[in-house]
Design an enzyme around this catalytic site. Structure first.
Site, PDB file in Angstrom:
ATOM      1  N   THR A   1       5.841   9.254   8.150  1.00  0.00           N
ATOM      2  CA  THR A   1       6.027  10.706   8.209  1.00  0.00           C
ATOM      3  C   THR A   1       6.609  11.127   9.552  1.00  0.00           C
ATOM      4  O   THR A   1       7.313  12.134   9.644  1.00  0.00           O
ATOM      5  CB  THR A   1       4.686  11.427   7.964  1.00  0.00           C
TER       6      THR A   1
ATOM      7  N   TYR B   1      -0.495  -1.917   7.384  1.00  0.00           N
ATOM      8  CA  TYR B   1       0.082  -0.714   6.767  1.00  0.00           C
ATOM      9  C   TYR B   1       0.970  -1.171   5.625  1.00  0.00           C
ATOM     10  O   TYR B   1       2.068  -1.689   5.849  1.00  0.00           O
ATOM     11  CB  TYR B   1       0.851   0.039   7.855  1.00  0.00           C
TER      12      TYR B   1
ATOM     13  N   LYS C   1      -3.955   0.733   5.679  1.00  0.00           N
ATOM     14  CA  LYS C   1      -3.483   1.951   5.020  1.00  0.00           C
ATOM     15  C   LYS C   1      -2.684   1.531   3.800  1.00  0.00           C
ATOM     16  O   LYS C   1      -1.723   0.758   3.905  1.00  0.00           O
ATOM     17  CB  LYS C   1      -2.611   2.792   5.945  1.00  0.00           C
TER      18      LYS C   1
ATOM     19  N   ILE D   1      -4.929   8.882   5.294  1.00  0.00           N
ATOM     20  CA  ILE D   1      -3.931   9.171   6.327  1.00  0.00           C
ATOM     21  C   ILE D   1      -2.734   9.692   5.564  1.00  0.00           C
ATOM     22  O   ILE D   1      -1.995   8.922   4.935  1.00  0.00           O
ATOM     23  CB  ILE D   1      -3.568   7.925   7.149  1.00  0.00           C
TER      24      ILE D   1
END
Length: 308
Positions: free
Chosen positions: A50, A138, A166, A209
């Site tokens: 992001t 991730y 994540k 998240i």
């Protein structure tokens, strides 16, 4: 700024407002972070997907991490995404994150080229040894082109300081395997499935998240507090319903350039987009801002002061 790796909570995959020269709009970022804190957001993943990390060079990323660490305040946790296709950049950023005394680092598998599981593991271990901080793997194969297999995660957890993982992308059911492994290996699972939080928290995920935290933190924190923490007095049904309404509106434009549209709709300075977009995408961006702003007003969510 908290320096211990988080075990649970709602974290913002932080949108980072910059000007046309990629300089951080520090006042706008400070305002946004203070607002997130006020809504109960536990911390941020800095320079994640992001945050458009691929569009910054190493020195720019260091400067941004330093600014975020400065602005986060004592109540917030800062995790630094140090992912890169070049291991030299990943290790340099990992050492810098340690210098800043951040709570941990996030690492994606290197992207673009295919990577064997054993080579992914070697990449992750090299990053961990450089950072000397807890690592959050991730997994976002739609972006990297490389999925992190459960066997690779298990081996990494046995060998290094694994704080968590994540899980993002379309493979929702993978949460189940990750949560089971996390219980066995003692690491936390954070989800990027923003519009399905009640489901992942019910499965046992430690937190989320998410990019949508930048625009509707109230609903995401409320879902966490009710489903994960067992708090009473909230309105779970409404929070879940409204998250599902936000999803299709924001998805009218591709990620991550759709997130600044949501930030702007909520009345915060989104900064200049970090890539060139077409006239069609400009129209879609404006449509998202208009539609989300109407929803926020309908839902009586207070708006910030920014207006383009």
């Amino acid at each position: 700024m908290k320096t211990k790796f988080p075990q649970e909570g709602v974290f913002a995959a932080l949108a980072i407002p910059t000007d046309a020269k990629r300089r951080v709009l520090k006042r706008a970022l400070a305002t946004h972070l203070a607002w997130l804190r006020s809504k109960g957001v536990a911390g941020v993943l800095a320079l994640g997907s992001t945050g458009d990390f691929v569009r910054f060079n190493v020195e720019e990323r260091k400067e941004i991490l330093e600014i975020i660490a400065e602005l986060a305040g004592p109540e917030m946790t800062v995790l630094a995404n140090i992912s890169d296709v070049d291991i030299r950049k990943t290790t340099e950023l990992g050492r810098f994150a340690r210098k800043l005394k951040l709570a941990g680092v996030g690492v994606m598998p290197p992207s673009f080229f295919p990577v064997l599981p054993a080579d992914q593991l070697a990449f992750f271990e090299t990053a961990a040894e450089a950072a000397q901080l807890p690592v959050m793997l991730y997994n976002f194969p739609e972006l990297t082109g490389n999925r992190i297999a459960i066997e690779t995660i298990a081996k990494f957890a046995d060998r290094q300081r694994m704080g968590g993982i994540k899980q993002s992308g379309r493979e929702f059911e993978y949460h189940k395997e990750l949560i089971a492994l996390g219980k066995e290996k003692k690491f936390a699972v954070f989800s990027g499935a923003d519009t399905r939080l009640s489901e992942v928290f019910s499965m046992g995920a430690a937190g989320c998240i998410g990019g949508l935290v930048n625009m509707v933190p109230e609903y995401m924190v409320e879902i966490f507090n009710i489903v994960k923490k067992g708090q009473t007095g909230g309105d779970l049904e409404t929070a879940v319903k409204r998250m599902k309404e936000v999803g299709p509106i924001i998805d009218q434009l591709t990620f991550p350039i759709n997130v600044p549209a949501g930030v702007e709709a909520r009345g915060f300075e989104p900064g200049v987009l970090k890539t060139v977009i077409s006239r069609e995408s400009e129209k879609a961006y404006a449509k998202i801002v208009k539609e989300l702003r109407a929803k926020f007003r309908e839902w009586k969510l207070p708006l910030g002061e920014f207006k383009r």
